[in-house]
Design a protein around this motif. Structure first.
Motif, PDB file in Angstrom:
ATOM      1  N   SER A 192      -7.591 -11.147  -5.646  1.00 21.97           N
ATOM      2  CA  SER A 192      -6.508 -10.362  -5.052  1.00 21.97           C
ATOM      3  C   SER A 192      -6.964  -9.619  -3.790  1.00 21.97           C
ATOM      4  CB  SER A 192      -5.991  -9.339  -6.063  1.00 21.97           C
ATOM      5  OG  SER A 192      -5.386  -9.977  -7.157  1.00 21.97           O
ATOM      6  N   VAL A 193      -6.125  -9.675  -2.768  1.00 18.83           N
ATOM      7  CA  VAL A 193      -6.330  -8.911  -1.536  1.00 18.83           C
ATOM      8  C   VAL A 193      -5.012  -8.244  -1.161  1.00 18.83           C
ATOM      9  CG1 VAL A 193      -8.193 -10.374  -0.661  1.00 18.83           C
ATOM     10  CG2 VAL A 193      -5.815 -10.929  -0.089  1.00 18.83           C
ATOM     11  N   MET A 194      -5.086  -7.297  -0.220  1.00 20.01           N
ATOM     12  CA  MET A 194      -3.883  -6.638   0.289  1.00 20.01           C
ATOM     13  C   MET A 194      -3.957  -6.565   1.806  1.00 20.01           C
ATOM     14  SD  MET A 194      -4.531  -2.569  -0.418  1.00 20.01           S
ATOM     15  CE  MET A 194      -5.989  -1.733   0.249  1.00 20.01           C
ATOM     16  N   ASP A 195      -2.797  -6.386   2.416  1.00 20.17           N
ATOM     17  CA  ASP A 195      -2.718  -6.133   3.854  1.00 20.17           C
ATOM     18  C   ASP A 195      -2.597  -4.633   4.061  1.00 20.17           C
ATOM     19  OD1 ASP A 195      -2.749  -8.852   4.602  1.00 20.17           O
ATOM     20  OD2 ASP A 195      -0.620  -9.018   4.106  1.00 20.17           O
ATOM     21  N   PHE A 196      -3.477  -4.084   4.910  1.00 15.56           N
ATOM     22  CA  PHE A 196      -3.453  -2.651   5.164  1.00 15.56           C
ATOM     23  C   PHE A 196      -3.991  -2.371   6.558  1.00 15.56           C
ATOM     24  CE2 PHE A 196      -5.294   1.685   4.757  1.00 15.56           C
ATOM     25  CZ  PHE A 196      -4.116   2.366   4.458  1.00 15.56           C
ATOM     26  N   LEU A 197      -3.189  -1.688   7.362  1.00 16.59           N
ATOM     27  CA  LEU A 197      -3.562  -1.323   8.738  1.00 16.59           C
ATOM     28  C   LEU A 197      -4.010  -2.539   9.545  1.00 16.59           C
ATOM     29  CD1 LEU A 197      -5.484   2.037   8.108  1.00 16.59           C
ATOM     30  CD2 LEU A 197      -3.087   1.718   8.787  1.00 16.59           C
ATOM     31  N   GLY A 198      -3.283  -3.629   9.375  1.00 21.68           N
ATOM     32  CA  GLY A 198      -3.570  -4.832  10.148  1.00 21.68           C
ATOM     33  C   GLY A 198      -4.746  -5.656   9.655  1.00 21.68           C
ATOM     34  N   ARG A 199      -5.293  -5.296   8.525  1.00 19.59           N
ATOM     35  CA  ARG A 199      -6.432  -6.034   7.979  1.00 19.59           C
ATOM     36  C   ARG A 199      -6.119  -6.548   6.584  1.00 19.59           C
ATOM     37  NH1 ARG A 199     -11.993  -2.978   8.200  1.00 19.59           N
ATOM     38  NH2 ARG A 199     -12.607  -5.076   7.521  1.00 19.59           N
ATOM     39  N   THR A 200      -6.784  -7.651   6.222  1.00 16.51           N
ATOM     40  CA  THR A 200      -6.699  -8.195   4.878  1.00 16.51           C
ATOM     41  C   THR A 200      -7.986  -7.864   4.148  1.00 16.51           C
ATOM     42  OG1 THR A 200      -5.289 -10.016   5.601  1.00 16.51           O
ATOM     43  CG2 THR A 200      -6.431 -10.290   3.505  1.00 16.51           C
ATOM     44  N   MET A 201      -7.874  -7.241   2.969  1.00 14.42           N
ATOM     45  CA  MET A 201      -9.073  -6.796   2.272  1.00 14.42           C
ATOM     46  C   MET A 201      -8.860  -6.755   0.764  1.00 14.42           C
ATOM     47  SD  MET A 201      -8.839  -2.721   3.218  1.00 14.42           S
ATOM     48  CE  MET A 201      -8.366  -3.061   4.920  1.00 14.42           C
ATOM     49  N   MET A 214      -6.954   6.186  -5.374  1.00 16.82           N
ATOM     50  CA  MET A 214      -6.145   5.466  -6.347  1.00 16.82           C
ATOM     51  C   MET A 214      -4.791   5.063  -5.785  1.00 16.82           C
ATOM     52  SD  MET A 214      -7.556   4.560  -9.087  1.00 16.82           S
ATOM     53  CE  MET A 214      -6.003   3.945  -9.700  1.00 16.82           C
ATOM     54  N   ALA A 215      -4.233   5.878  -4.915  1.00 14.98           N
ATOM     55  CA  ALA A 215      -2.928   5.533  -4.341  1.00 14.98           C
ATOM     56  C   ALA A 215      -2.998   4.210  -3.583  1.00 14.98           C
ATOM     57  CB  ALA A 215      -2.450   6.648  -3.417  1.00 14.98           C
ATOM     58  N   LEU A 216      -4.116   3.961  -2.909  1.00 16.13           N
ATOM     59  CA  LEU A 216      -4.266   2.721  -2.155  1.00 16.13           C
ATOM     60  C   LEU A 216      -4.503   1.539  -3.089  1.00 16.13           C
ATOM     61  CD1 LEU A 216      -4.306   1.505   0.651  1.00 16.13           C
ATOM     62  CD2 LEU A 216      -6.747   2.047   0.807  1.00 16.13           C
ATOM     63  N   VAL A 217      -5.258   1.756  -4.147  1.00 11.89           N
ATOM     64  CA  VAL A 217      -5.482   0.693  -5.135  1.00 11.89           C
ATOM     65  C   VAL A 217      -4.153   0.285  -5.777  1.00 11.89           C
ATOM     66  CG1 VAL A 217      -6.601   0.114  -7.322  1.00 11.89           C
ATOM     67  CG2 VAL A 217      -7.854   1.413  -5.585  1.00 11.89           C
ATOM     68  N   LYS A 218      -3.357   1.270  -6.156  1.00 11.13           N
ATOM     69  CA  LYS A 218      -2.053   0.975  -6.757  1.00 11.13           C
ATOM     70  C   LYS A 218      -1.139   0.283  -5.752  1.00 11.13           C
ATOM     71  CE  LYS A 218      -2.199   4.820 -10.057  1.00 11.13           C
ATOM     72  NZ  LYS A 218      -1.570   6.100 -10.489  1.00 11.13           N
ATOM     73  N   HIS A 219      -1.238   0.672  -4.496  1.00  8.37           N
ATOM     74  CA  HIS A 219      -0.453   0.018  -3.436  1.00  8.37           C
ATOM     75  C   HIS A 219      -0.802  -1.472  -3.370  1.00  8.37           C
ATOM     76  CE1 HIS A 219       1.321  -0.796   0.504  1.00  8.37           C
ATOM     77  NE2 HIS A 219       0.151  -1.291   0.868  1.00  8.37           N
ATOM     78  N   GLY A 220      -2.091  -1.797  -3.507  1.00  9.11           N
ATOM     79  CA  GLY A 220      -2.511  -3.193  -3.461  1.00  9.11           C
ATOM     80  C   GLY A 220      -1.910  -4.013  -4.587  1.00  9.11           C
TER      81      GLY A 220
END
Length: 323
Positions: A192-201, A214-220
């Motif tokens: 699993s990856v997410m898009d955040f601030l123009g990057r894939t990570m 944790m807020a960012l992890v849950k966002h992913g």
């Protein structure tokens, strides 16, 4: 209210010194018996977290660890967890010859299947080191040994793995006939990856989970769920143990290896409380449409390879309805 999506809880079951692309006192497997053991007590923490959440997971296990601690593997299997393969000696896949990789996988699976009593048909490469330099021989060899599911590819840049721009959805890989076996297929599920601030990570495991709020992890997770895609966590037993010995590593790798260790257990507990987790097999059992991709052999002696959408399909891949 719709049912909560299923996610896979994956553990790369290895010791605290199993680290890729680093020179340590424990690089040689001959030294492993002299190292202080932590894997059993650290794995027990993960088992307790899963039990608290009423969840199951997939423990992708280094064969050497299973040989050393067979009772741990039996306990995991008896508790309903899935056992998968993480190679026998935790070596980067693309640094091995095909013959070395073949022997390692055969040795690992023999041990894991005998101890667990399970078919052991899922695989993850150490360090997610499944990339184009290894595709051409690794997938046919894995299939030869009865591996049916690979969860090794990271569709983002990584130090010793990762394929940028790669598909993020589970897919069916068509493997051509090679000297390792006849034409066959394998299910692949990219990490699993997410898009955040123009990057894939990545976001759901390792240093990313320990570093990100944790807020960012849950966002992913929720970003993947909105796309109709299950999430996949990954964790190593050492990541919940602040008391583990510290290896001397280059500063960047040291930071990535140890950042956030003290808070990792709490983060996992929160993730398990927020989302629903089970084994790789159960999650993929709910996937119905499987885009088809072809393993294309390239290079001198067909050593290199690529994974491309099946030719003649009208979209990213022809849909294959799972039985």
């Amino acid at each position: 209210m719709s049912e909560q999506p299923l996610n896979a809880f994956c553990v790369d079951l290895e010791e605290w010194w199993h680290i890729c692309a680093a020179d340590t006192p424990y690089t040689d497997p001959k030294t492993w018996d002299s190292a202080p053991p932590f894997v059993v007590k650290d794995t027990e923490i993960l088992m307790r977290l899963l039990d608290e959440a009423g969840a199951r997971g997939t423990f992708l296990t280094v064969g050497w660890v299973a040989e050393k601690y067979p009772s741990l593997i039996k306990r995991l299997a008896d508790a309903g967890h899935e056992i998968g393969c993480h190679t026998h000696y935790h070596r980067v896949v693309y640094e091995q010859t095909p013959e070395e990789f073949d022997a390692d996988i055969g040795q690992c699976l023999k041990v894991l299947r005998e101890i667990s009593g399970q078919p052991v048909n899922s695989f993850r490469a150490p360090g997610f080191s499944m990339k184009r330099e290894a595709f051409a021989y690794a997938y046919p060899i894995l299939r030869k040994h009865g591996i049916e599911v690979d969860v090794s590819i990271v569709p983002a840049a990584r130090d010793h793995g990762g394929v940028e721009g790669f598909t993020r959805d589970p897919f069916l890989l068509n493997i051509p006939a090679t000297r390792w076996g006849a034409q066959s297929t394998m299910k692949c599920w990219p990490v699993s990856v997410m898009d955040f601030l123009g990057r894939t990570m990545p976001f759901s495991g390792g240093g990313y989970l320990r570093l990100f709020p944790m807020a960012l992890v849950k966002h992913g997770y929720r970003q993947n769920h909105r796309a109709g895609r299950p999430g996949m966590s990954y964790i190593h037993p050492r990541e919940v143990d602040p008391t583990q010995p510290r290896l001397k590593l280059p500063w960047k790798k040291y930071f990535k290896y140890y950042v956030g260790i003290a808070g990792c257990e709490g983060k996992l507990r929160e993730v398990l409380k927020t989302f629903k987790f089970t084994t790789i097999a159960e999650v993929l059992g709910q996937v119905r449409a499987w885009p088809e991709y072809d393993l294309v052999l390239r290079g001198q002696g067909a050593k290199d390879g690529d994974i491309l959408p099946r030719t003649g399909s009208s979209s990213a891949g022809a849909a294959h309805q799972a039985a």
